[in-house]
Scaffold this active site. Structure first.
Site, PDB file in Angstrom:
ATOM      1  N   ASP A   1       9.798  -7.179  -3.978  1.00 26.26           N
ATOM      2  CA  ASP A   1       8.444  -7.634  -3.034  1.00 26.26           C
ATOM      3  C   ASP A   1       8.188  -9.356  -3.173  1.00 26.26           C
ATOM      4  O   ASP A   1       8.460  -9.620  -4.454  1.00 26.26           O
ATOM      5  CB  ASP A   1       7.417  -6.927  -3.667  1.00 26.26           C
ATOM      6  CG  ASP A   1       6.290  -6.871  -2.426  1.00 26.26           C
ATOM      7  OD1 ASP A   1       5.506  -5.793  -2.091  1.00 26.26           O
ATOM      8  OD2 ASP A   1       5.622  -7.807  -2.276  1.00 26.26           O
TER       9      ASP A   1
ATOM     10  N   GLY B   1       1.492  -7.871  -1.156  1.00 24.14           N
ATOM     11  CA  GLY B   1       1.610  -7.134  -2.144  1.00 24.14           C
ATOM     12  C   GLY B   1       0.838  -7.550  -3.577  1.00 24.14           C
ATOM     13  O   GLY B   1       0.435  -8.525  -3.298  1.00 24.14           O
TER      14      GLY B   1
ATOM     15  N   TYR C   1       0.986  -1.164   0.008  1.00 19.82           N
ATOM     16  CA  TYR C   1      -0.096   0.023  -0.011  1.00 19.82           C
ATOM     17  C   TYR C   1       0.874   1.042  -0.120  1.00 19.82           C
ATOM     18  O   TYR C   1       0.982   1.962  -1.045  1.00 19.82           O
ATOM     19  CB  TYR C   1      -0.790  -0.067   1.285  1.00 19.82           C
ATOM     20  CG  TYR C   1      -1.823   1.278   1.702  1.00 19.82           C
ATOM     21  CD1 TYR C   1      -2.445   1.768   0.489  1.00 19.82           C
ATOM     22  CD2 TYR C   1      -1.697   1.603   2.718  1.00 19.82           C
ATOM     23  CE1 TYR C   1      -3.095   2.972   0.652  1.00 19.82           C
ATOM     24  CE2 TYR C   1      -2.624   2.803   3.113  1.00 19.82           C
ATOM     25  CZ  TYR C   1      -3.446   3.354   2.169  1.00 19.82           C
ATOM     26  OH  TYR C   1      -3.810   4.573   2.307  1.00 19.82           O
TER      27      TYR C   1
ATOM     28  N   TYR D   1       4.151  -5.793  17.034  1.00 22.40           N
ATOM     29  CA  TYR D   1       4.395  -5.141  15.779  1.00 22.40           C
ATOM     30  C   TYR D   1       5.185  -3.915  16.150  1.00 22.40           C
ATOM     31  O   TYR D   1       6.508  -3.493  15.649  1.00 22.40           O
ATOM     32  CB  TYR D   1       3.088  -4.671  15.515  1.00 22.40           C
ATOM     33  CG  TYR D   1       3.186  -3.607  14.158  1.00 22.40           C
ATOM     34  CD1 TYR D   1       4.074  -3.878  12.890  1.00 22.40           C
ATOM     35  CD2 TYR D   1       2.626  -2.168  14.117  1.00 22.40           C
ATOM     36  CE1 TYR D   1       4.025  -2.918  12.261  1.00 22.40           C
ATOM     37  CE2 TYR D   1       2.724  -1.513  13.181  1.00 22.40           C
ATOM     38  CZ  TYR D   1       3.499  -1.742  12.201  1.00 22.40           C
ATOM     39  OH  TYR D   1       3.814  -0.968  11.163  1.00 22.40           O
TER      40      TYR D   1
ATOM     41  N   PHE E   1     -15.080  -0.652  17.840  1.00 15.90           N
ATOM     42  CA  PHE E   1     -14.249  -1.455  18.719  1.00 15.90           C
ATOM     43  C   PHE E   1     -13.880  -0.730  20.122  1.00 15.90           C
ATOM     44  O   PHE E   1     -12.860   0.012  20.379  1.00 15.90           O
ATOM     45  CB  PHE E   1     -12.844  -1.968  18.287  1.00 15.90           C
ATOM     46  CG  PHE E   1     -12.843  -2.952  17.015  1.00 15.90           C
ATOM     47  CD1 PHE E   1     -13.928  -3.805  16.929  1.00 15.90           C
ATOM     48  CD2 PHE E   1     -11.979  -2.823  16.172  1.00 15.90           C
ATOM     49  CE1 PHE E   1     -13.812  -4.679  15.959  1.00 15.90           C
ATOM     50  CE2 PHE E   1     -11.790  -3.832  15.279  1.00 15.90           C
ATOM     51  CZ  PHE E   1     -12.933  -4.799  15.037  1.00 15.90           C
TER      52      PHE E   1
ATOM     53  N   PHE F   1       1.593   7.660  11.587  1.00 15.70           N
ATOM     54  CA  PHE F   1       0.338   7.598  12.326  1.00 15.70           C
ATOM     55  C   PHE F   1      -0.776   6.758  11.240  1.00 15.70           C
ATOM     56  O   PHE F   1      -0.279   5.750  10.936  1.00 15.70           O
ATOM     57  CB  PHE F   1      -0.246   8.820  12.958  1.00 15.70           C
ATOM     58  CG  PHE F   1       0.680   9.214  13.830  1.00 15.70           C
ATOM     59  CD1 PHE F   1       2.164   9.482  13.948  1.00 15.70           C
ATOM     60  CD2 PHE F   1      -0.030   8.990  15.337  1.00 15.70           C
ATOM     61  CE1 PHE F   1       2.928   9.623  15.094  1.00 15.70           C
ATOM     62  CE2 PHE F   1       0.779   9.604  16.585  1.00 15.70           C
ATOM     63  CZ  PHE F   1       2.270   9.566  16.196  1.00 15.70           C
ATOM     64  N   ASN F   2      -1.872   7.040  11.419  1.00 13.22           N
ATOM     65  CA  ASN F   2      -2.702   6.126  10.413  1.00 13.22           C
ATOM     66  C   ASN F   2      -2.830   6.428   8.876  1.00 13.22           C
ATOM     67  O   ASN F   2      -3.626   7.556   8.615  1.00 13.22           O
ATOM     68  CB  ASN F   2      -4.288   6.259  11.245  1.00 13.22           C
ATOM     69  CG  ASN F   2      -4.347   5.400  12.336  1.00 13.22           C
ATOM     70  OD1 ASN F   2      -3.678   5.826  13.319  1.00 13.22           O
ATOM     71  ND2 ASN F   2      -5.126   4.502  12.489  1.00 13.22           N
TER      72      ASN F   2
ATOM     73  N   HIS G   1      -8.320  -2.356   8.337  1.00 16.32           N
ATOM     74  CA  HIS G   1      -8.289  -0.968   8.636  1.00 16.32           C
ATOM     75  C   HIS G   1      -9.760  -0.437   8.601  1.00 16.32           C
ATOM     76  O   HIS G   1     -10.629  -0.677   7.607  1.00 16.32           O
ATOM     77  CB  HIS G   1      -7.281  -0.290   7.555  1.00 16.32           C
ATOM     78  CG  HIS G   1      -5.926  -0.635   7.910  1.00 16.32           C
ATOM     79  ND1 HIS G   1      -5.119  -1.531   7.071  1.00 16.32           N
ATOM     80  CD2 HIS G   1      -5.139  -0.469   9.093  1.00 16.32           C
ATOM     81  CE1 HIS G   1      -3.875  -1.783   7.632  1.00 16.32           C
ATOM     82  NE2 HIS G   1      -3.932  -0.911   8.729  1.00 16.32           N
TER      83      HIS G   1
ATOM     84  N   PHE H   1       9.825  -0.767   2.907  1.00 16.17           N
ATOM     85  CA  PHE H   1       8.480  -0.750   3.280  1.00 16.17           C
ATOM     86  C   PHE H   1       8.191  -2.182   3.771  1.00 16.17           C
ATOM     87  O   PHE H   1       6.917  -2.268   4.380  1.00 16.17           O
ATOM     88  CB  PHE H   1       7.605  -0.292   2.248  1.00 16.17           C
ATOM     89  CG  PHE H   1       7.710   1.393   1.804  1.00 16.17           C
ATOM     90  CD1 PHE H   1       7.059   2.208   2.384  1.00 16.17           C
ATOM     91  CD2 PHE H   1       8.705   1.667   0.762  1.00 16.17           C
ATOM     92  CE1 PHE H   1       7.068   3.414   2.039  1.00 16.17           C
ATOM     93  CE2 PHE H   1       8.676   2.780   0.528  1.00 16.17           C
ATOM     94  CZ  PHE H   1       8.239   3.736   1.027  1.00 16.17           C
TER      95      PHE H   1
HETATM   96  N1  UDP Z   1     -11.661   0.266  14.493  1.00 17.29           N
HETATM   97  C1  UDP Z   1     -12.938  -0.006  14.665  1.00 17.29           C
HETATM   98  N2  UDP Z   1     -13.607  -0.973  13.906  1.00 17.29           N
HETATM   99  C2  UDP Z   1     -12.862  -1.832  12.780  1.00 17.29           C
HETATM  100  C3  UDP Z   1     -11.361  -1.467  12.488  1.00 17.29           C
HETATM  101  C4  UDP Z   1     -10.966  -0.334  13.180  1.00 17.29           C
HETATM  102  O1  UDP Z   1     -13.614   0.514  15.645  1.00 17.29           O
HETATM  103  O2  UDP Z   1     -13.424  -2.599  12.150  1.00 17.29           O
HETATM  104  C5  UDP Z   1     -11.024   1.381  15.078  1.00 17.29           C
HETATM  105  C6  UDP Z   1      -9.612   0.609  15.743  1.00 17.29           C
HETATM  106  O3  UDP Z   1     -10.236   0.261  17.099  1.00 17.29           O
HETATM  107  C7  UDP Z   1      -8.755   2.093  15.948  1.00 17.29           C
HETATM  108  C8  UDP Z   1      -9.333   2.838  14.774  1.00 17.29           C
HETATM  109  O4  UDP Z   1     -10.337   2.225  14.257  1.00 17.29           O
HETATM  110  O5  UDP Z   1      -9.349   2.773  17.165  1.00 17.29           O
HETATM  111  C9  UDP Z   1      -8.087   2.723  13.402  1.00 17.29           C
HETATM  112  O6  UDP Z   1      -7.779   1.301  13.485  1.00 17.29           O
HETATM  113  P1  UDP Z   1      -7.060   0.571  12.138  1.00 17.29           P
HETATM  114  O7  UDP Z   1      -7.018  -0.829  12.398  1.00 17.29           O
HETATM  115  O8  UDP Z   1      -7.621   1.406  11.055  1.00 17.29           O
HETATM  116  O9  UDP Z   1      -5.738   1.520  12.431  1.00 17.29           O
HETATM  117  P2  UDP Z   1      -4.525   1.224  13.809  1.00 17.29           P
HETATM  118  O10 UDP Z   1      -4.999   2.456  14.502  1.00 17.29           O
HETATM  119  O11 UDP Z   1      -4.719  -0.207  14.228  1.00 17.29           O
HETATM  120  O12 UDP Z   1      -3.016   1.425  12.861  1.00 17.29           O
END
Ligand code: UDP
Length: 323
Positions: free
Chosen positions: A30, A35, A10, A139, A206, A167-168, A187, A71
């Site tokens: 890769d 990938g 990605y 991780y 979550f 970050f995200n 994600h 990566f």
């Molecule tokens: N999350 C959620 N439901 C999902 C996937 C993720 O509520 O089906 C929440 C997760 O708990 C976090 C945020 O979304 O607070 C981002 O999660 P993601 O897995 O995208 O990225 P991370 O923070 O793990 O890198």
């Protein structure tokens, strides 16, 4: 040439595209474990494992490699909790092999895809690079071990690195040539978009009892093209300065899971049913980057906001699900 390990993945594929558009020549290495070969539309492609010493030696003998953007790695927190040894082997030990071959071939420029997971539970927010490093999952631990190995390499001399703590990462290429396609997808944004098109019944939230305004986790989402741009600036920094550095990469703004779902509803005009689910192990309540350091040092700043992120992700999502 620049070696891009994980360039079929990605973030690697978006950066590989950006490097080629900026005039750099690349080789993508890769093993396609995660990938997609059709994401390698720029540069040369070598299907092999970055932890294979003999294959790496062949590769470094065949090409004039000046730097490595690394990566290739496993990147799921949940998977790392279930398979810690696999993360240690692939993310850490295999990277030591790559570093060994780089030294044998006098290749001295290295950029690491690192992660905010190296910080663990935030002791303060926004998080600066000198925040304590206490990863709470394998991780994050595996990436911290790599950062320490890079520091050792630097101290040996003739080697410099930039570690970029993402970050995200989210969003997709605006030309829709590449995008986010994980299997299985974990994600938040692609899963919400799956719910929007009816590929999933709903999106699970979550945890709704976090100590945040609406009870859901807050994250800092950054467009993958902003990440790609930071890699190019970091590479130029490595070439022009004889020094190493570590930078956070985020937008400096936090959005809750509920905020993201609402914004996805606005953009997709779809209903998007939600389901409250238990907290996910290893999730801190709030993760927001302080990106001042990379802003001051490299002049980097994010160009895209959450709206751009979701819009581009949505366009990509519609494309791959209509083919
Ligand atoms: N999350 C959620 N439901 C999902 C996937 C993720 O509520 O089906 C929440 C997760 O708990 C976090 C945020 O979304 O607070 C981002 O999660 P993601 O897995 O995208 O990225 P991370 O923070 O793990 O890198």
């Amino acid at each position: 040439m620049i070696l891009v390990t994980g360039g079929a993945g990605y973030i690697g594929s978006h950066t590989n595209k950006a490097l080629n558009k900026a005039g750099y020549e690349t080789i993508v290495l890769d093993n396609l474990s995660k990938g997609h070969e059709d994401f390698v539309k720029w540069g040369e492609f070598v299907n092999s494992d970055f932890g294979n010493y003999d294959e790496l030696k062949k590769l470094f003998s065949s090409y004039d490699i000046e730097g490595v953007l690394h990566f290739a790695a496993f990147s799921s927190v949940a998977e790392s909790v279930d398979h810690p040894a696999m993360y240690l082997k692939n993310n850490y030990k295999n990277t030591l092999t790559l570093l060994k071959v780089m030294r044998e071939f006098n290749v001295s420029n290295f950029i690491l895809s690192s992660t905010a997971a190296v910080y663990g539970n935030p002791e303060f927010t926004p998080i600066t690079e000198n925040h304590p490093l206490k990863p709470i999952n394998p991780y994050g631990q595996s990436k911290l071990l790599v950062e320490k190995a890079l520091e050792r390499e630097k101290n040996k001399g003739d080697f410099n690195y930039v570690s970029l703590r993402y970050f995200n990462a989210a969003g997709a290429d605006f030309d829709l040539e590449i995008g986010e396609s994980h299997n299985p997808e974990t994600h938040l944004i692609p899963l919400i978009l799956d719910a929007a098109i009816g590929k999933r019944e709903n999106i699970s939230i979550f945890g709704i009892d976090y100590d945040t305004e609406d009870g859901t986790c807050i994250r800092d989402y950054i467009h993958v093209n902003d990440l790609a741009d930071a890699h190019i600036k970091s590479y130029e920094y490595l070439i022009n300065n004889n020094e190493s550095n570590i930078f956070n990469l985020g937008n400096g703004q936090g959005f809750s899971v509920k905020n993201v779902i609402d914004q996805c509803r606005d953009i997709t005009k779809m209903e998007i049913p939600v389901k409250n689910a238990p907290r996910r192990e290893g999730d801190p309540a709030v993760l927001i980057a302080d990106f001042n350091k990379i802003n001051k040092t490299l002049g980097w700043e994010p160009k895209y906001d959450l709206n751009d992120i979701i819009e581009s992700a949505w366009n990509w999502h519609k494309k791959i699900n209509s083919d």
